[in-house]
Design a protein around this motif. Sequence first.
Motif, mmCIF file in Angstrom:
data_model
loop_
_atom_site.group_PDB
_atom_site.id
_atom_site.type_symbol
_atom_site.label_atom_id
_atom_site.label_comp_id
_atom_site.label_asym_id
_atom_site.label_seq_id
_atom_site.Cartn_x
_atom_site.Cartn_y
_atom_site.Cartn_z
ATOM 1 N N LEU A 197 -21.315 9.508 -13.634
ATOM 2 C CA LEU A 197 -20.692 10.254 -12.537
ATOM 3 C C LEU A 197 -19.199 10.405 -12.791
ATOM 4 C CD1 LEU A 197 -22.338 8.695 -9.345
ATOM 5 C CD2 LEU A 197 -22.582 11.045 -10.141
ATOM 6 N N PRO A 198 -18.628 11.539 -12.389
ATOM 7 C CA PRO A 198 -17.168 11.674 -12.460
ATOM 8 C C PRO A 198 -16.524 10.879 -11.331
ATOM 9 C CG PRO A 198 -18.121 13.630 -11.470
ATOM 10 C CD PRO A 198 -19.283 12.755 -11.888
ATOM 11 N N CYS A 199 -15.273 10.570 -11.519
ATOM 12 C CA CYS A 199 -14.524 9.823 -10.507
ATOM 13 C C CYS A 199 -13.241 10.596 -10.193
ATOM 14 C CB CYS A 199 -14.181 8.437 -11.035
ATOM 15 S SG CYS A 199 -13.249 7.437 -9.870
ATOM 16 N N THR A 200 -13.012 10.831 -8.923
ATOM 17 C CA THR A 200 -11.784 11.475 -8.480
ATOM 18 C C THR A 200 -10.814 10.380 -8.050
ATOM 19 O OG1 THR A 200 -13.040 13.390 -7.715
ATOM 20 C CG2 THR A 200 -10.791 13.138 -6.870
ATOM 21 N N THR A 201 -9.621 10.415 -8.615
ATOM 22 C CA THR A 201 -8.606 9.407 -8.309
ATOM 23 C C THR A 201 -7.559 10.009 -7.389
ATOM 24 O OG1 THR A 201 -8.959 8.317 -10.432
ATOM 25 C CG2 THR A 201 -6.871 7.872 -9.316
ATOM 26 N N TYR A 202 -7.279 9.298 -6.304
ATOM 27 C CA TYR A 202 -6.237 9.719 -5.362
ATOM 28 C C TYR A 202 -5.185 8.624 -5.255
ATOM 29 C CZ TYR A 202 -9.063 13.629 -3.619
ATOM 30 O OH TYR A 202 -9.779 14.787 -3.509
ATOM 31 N N ASP A 203 -3.931 9.018 -5.409
ATOM 32 C CA ASP A 203 -2.829 8.049 -5.326
ATOM 33 C C ASP A 203 -2.800 7.306 -3.995
ATOM 34 O OD1 ASP A 203 -1.908 8.523 -7.880
ATOM 35 O OD2 ASP A 203 -0.359 9.937 -7.261
ATOM 36 N N TYR A 204 -3.110 7.987 -2.907
ATOM 37 C CA TYR A 204 -2.982 7.332 -1.606
ATOM 38 C C TYR A 204 -3.965 6.181 -1.414
ATOM 39 C CZ TYR A 204 -7.095 9.613 0.389
ATOM 40 O OH TYR A 204 -8.373 10.018 0.646
ATOM 41 N N LEU A 205 -4.984 6.060 -2.279
ATOM 42 C CA LEU A 205 -5.940 4.962 -2.163
ATOM 43 C C LEU A 205 -5.420 3.659 -2.763
ATOM 44 C CD1 LEU A 205 -9.270 6.840 -2.927
ATOM 45 C CD2 LEU A 205 -8.483 5.982 -0.706
ATOM 46 N N GLN A 206 -4.201 3.684 -3.314
ATOM 47 C CA GLN A 206 -3.663 2.437 -3.837
ATOM 48 C C GLN A 206 -3.195 1.540 -2.699
ATOM 49 O OE1 GLN A 206 -0.025 2.859 -6.252
ATOM 50 N NE2 GLN A 206 -0.146 5.020 -5.707
ATOM 51 N N GLU A 207 -2.714 0.380 -3.035
ATOM 52 C CA GLU A 207 -2.350 -0.627 -2.027
ATOM 53 C C GLU A 207 -1.438 -0.022 -0.969
ATOM 54 O OE1 GLU A 207 -3.250 -3.288 -0.361
ATOM 55 O OE2 GLU A 207 -3.111 -4.594 -2.089
ATOM 56 N N PHE A 208 -1.787 -0.248 0.273
ATOM 57 C CA PHE A 208 -0.991 0.259 1.385
ATOM 58 C C PHE A 208 -0.142 -0.890 1.908
ATOM 59 C CE2 PHE A 208 0.158 1.646 5.563
ATOM 60 C CZ PHE A 208 0.302 3.009 5.435
ATOM 61 N N CYS A 209 0.937 -1.117 1.223
ATOM 62 C CA CYS A 209 1.838 -2.189 1.637
ATOM 63 C C CYS A 209 3.257 -1.648 1.590
ATOM 64 C CB CYS A 209 1.708 -3.405 0.731
ATOM 65 S SG CYS A 209 2.769 -4.762 1.275
ATOM 66 N N VAL A 210 3.871 -1.612 2.722
ATOM 67 C CA VAL A 210 5.252 -1.166 2.801
ATOM 68 C C VAL A 210 6.124 -2.418 2.838
ATOM 69 C CG1 VAL A 210 6.928 0.090 4.181
ATOM 70 C CG2 VAL A 210 4.557 0.892 4.055
ATOM 71 N N PRO A 211 6.913 -2.645 1.784
ATOM 72 C CA PRO A 211 7.745 -3.844 1.781
ATOM 73 C C PRO A 211 8.854 -3.747 2.829
ATOM 74 C CG PRO A 211 8.066 -2.574 -0.239
ATOM 75 C CD PRO A 211 7.058 -1.850 0.587
ATOM 76 N N ILE A 212 8.992 -4.792 3.595
ATOM 77 C CA ILE A 212 10.049 -4.851 4.597
ATOM 78 C C ILE A 212 10.794 -6.170 4.423
ATOM 79 C CG2 ILE A 212 8.741 -3.449 6.244
ATOM 80 C CD1 ILE A 212 8.231 -6.051 7.823
ATOM 81 N N VAL A 213 11.997 -6.214 4.944
ATOM 82 C CA VAL A 213 12.786 -7.439 4.887
ATOM 83 C C VAL A 213 12.930 -7.965 6.309
ATOM 84 C CG1 VAL A 213 15.005 -8.453 4.272
ATOM 85 C CG2 VAL A 213 14.002 -6.658 2.835
ATOM 86 N N ARG A 214 12.539 -9.211 6.484
ATOM 87 C CA ARG A 214 12.659 -9.872 7.789
ATOM 88 C C ARG A 214 13.192 -11.273 7.553
ATOM 89 N NH1 ARG A 214 9.503 -12.863 11.501
ATOM 90 N NH2 ARG A 214 10.313 -12.516 13.586
ATOM 91 N N ASP A 215 14.237 -11.644 8.254
ATOM 92 C CA ASP A 215 14.875 -12.954 8.107
ATOM 93 C C ASP A 215 15.251 -13.238 6.652
ATOM 94 O OD1 ASP A 215 14.469 -13.366 10.842
ATOM 95 O OD2 ASP A 215 12.525 -14.337 10.524
ATOM 96 N N GLY A 216 15.691 -12.184 5.951
ATOM 97 C CA GLY A 216 16.138 -12.338 4.579
ATOM 98 C C GLY A 216 15.036 -12.425 3.543
ATOM 99 N N HIS A 217 13.777 -12.297 3.961
ATOM 100 C CA HIS A 217 12.650 -12.403 3.030
ATOM 101 C C HIS A 217 11.850 -11.106 3.031
ATOM 102 C CE1 HIS A 217 13.355 -16.691 2.617
ATOM 103 N NE2 HIS A 217 13.433 -16.764 3.934
ATOM 104 N N GLU A 218 11.419 -10.699 1.843
ATOM 105 C CA GLU A 218 10.593 -9.497 1.746
ATOM 106 C C GLU A 218 9.131 -9.857 1.992
ATOM 107 O OE1 GLU A 218 9.347 -6.669 -1.802
ATOM 108 O OE2 GLU A 218 11.446 -6.351 -1.226
ATOM 109 N N THR A 219 8.475 -9.026 2.765
ATOM 110 C CA THR A 219 7.050 -9.194 3.033
ATOM 111 C C THR A 219 6.439 -7.815 3.210
ATOM 112 O OG1 THR A 219 5.424 -10.352 4.420
ATOM 113 C CG2 THR A 219 7.331 -9.403 5.555
ATOM 114 N N CYS A 220 5.151 -7.774 3.328
ATOM 115 C CA CYS A 220 4.456 -6.514 3.596
ATOM 116 C C CYS A 220 4.471 -6.279 5.101
ATOM 117 C CB CYS A 220 3.019 -6.617 3.092
ATOM 118 S SG CYS A 220 2.041 -5.159 3.484
ATOM 119 N N ALA A 221 4.591 -5.036 5.493
ATOM 120 C CA ALA A 221 4.663 -4.713 6.923
ATOM 121 C C ALA A 221 3.462 -5.217 7.699
ATOM 122 C CB ALA A 221 4.801 -3.202 7.106
ATOM 123 N N TRP A 222 2.315 -5.345 7.054
ATOM 124 C CA TRP A 222 1.109 -5.817 7.754
ATOM 125 C C TRP A 222 0.974 -7.325 7.714
ATOM 126 C CZ3 TRP A 222 0.298 -1.871 10.379
ATOM 127 C CH2 TRP A 222 0.342 -0.601 9.842
#
Length: 182
Positions: free
Chosen positions: A62-87
């Motif tokens: 079977l062929p496979c269609t690749t979409y960029d938006y299906l990659q990890e959905f993690c928006v890095p944010i900084v809180r209290d001086g530490h980076e974490t994922c928004a979720w």
Amino acid sequence: MKLFIIKHGDPHYPTDSITKRGVEEAEALKMRLLRDNITKVYCSPLGRAQQTAKPFLELTGLPCTTYDYLQEFCVPIVRDGHETCAWCLDVEYYNEHAERLQNPNDWYNDEIYQKYNMKERVDRFYEQFDALLLENGYKRNGIMYDVMPGADKDANIAIFSLLRGNRISRDHILGLLIEKLT
């Protein structure tokens, strides 16, 4: 139509690949998916999702269609001086802001999520995911999907993605509030 939303096999994050155990999982998964008569495959561009899909794709051709938006959905944010994922904010923060964060019409007004344009990012993901469903004959109508003329109602679609993207896809389809991801 049936959707199979599949998380990658056991990951080796430093090399964006899967471990020996992940390879064994992908091998077992290919036989399961073969029994489910998968007719279309979509995949994240990240290596661990691609490697998980590979045994099934090689077996079926079977062929496979690749979409960029299906990659990890993690928006890095900084809180209290530490980076974490928004979720992945700490439980204390969620508890302090529970009323807003548990409201499907207000969570995005939280100061952290506003600062990082989370509603815009989530809405963009929803639009792209709905476009994938539309190309398969299912058009979003409010919180439901209309079956368009000519849609293959017997299609079995596999989507190889990553944990957060999978959960956001699932929650969107079911009309649920995005769950706290850890």
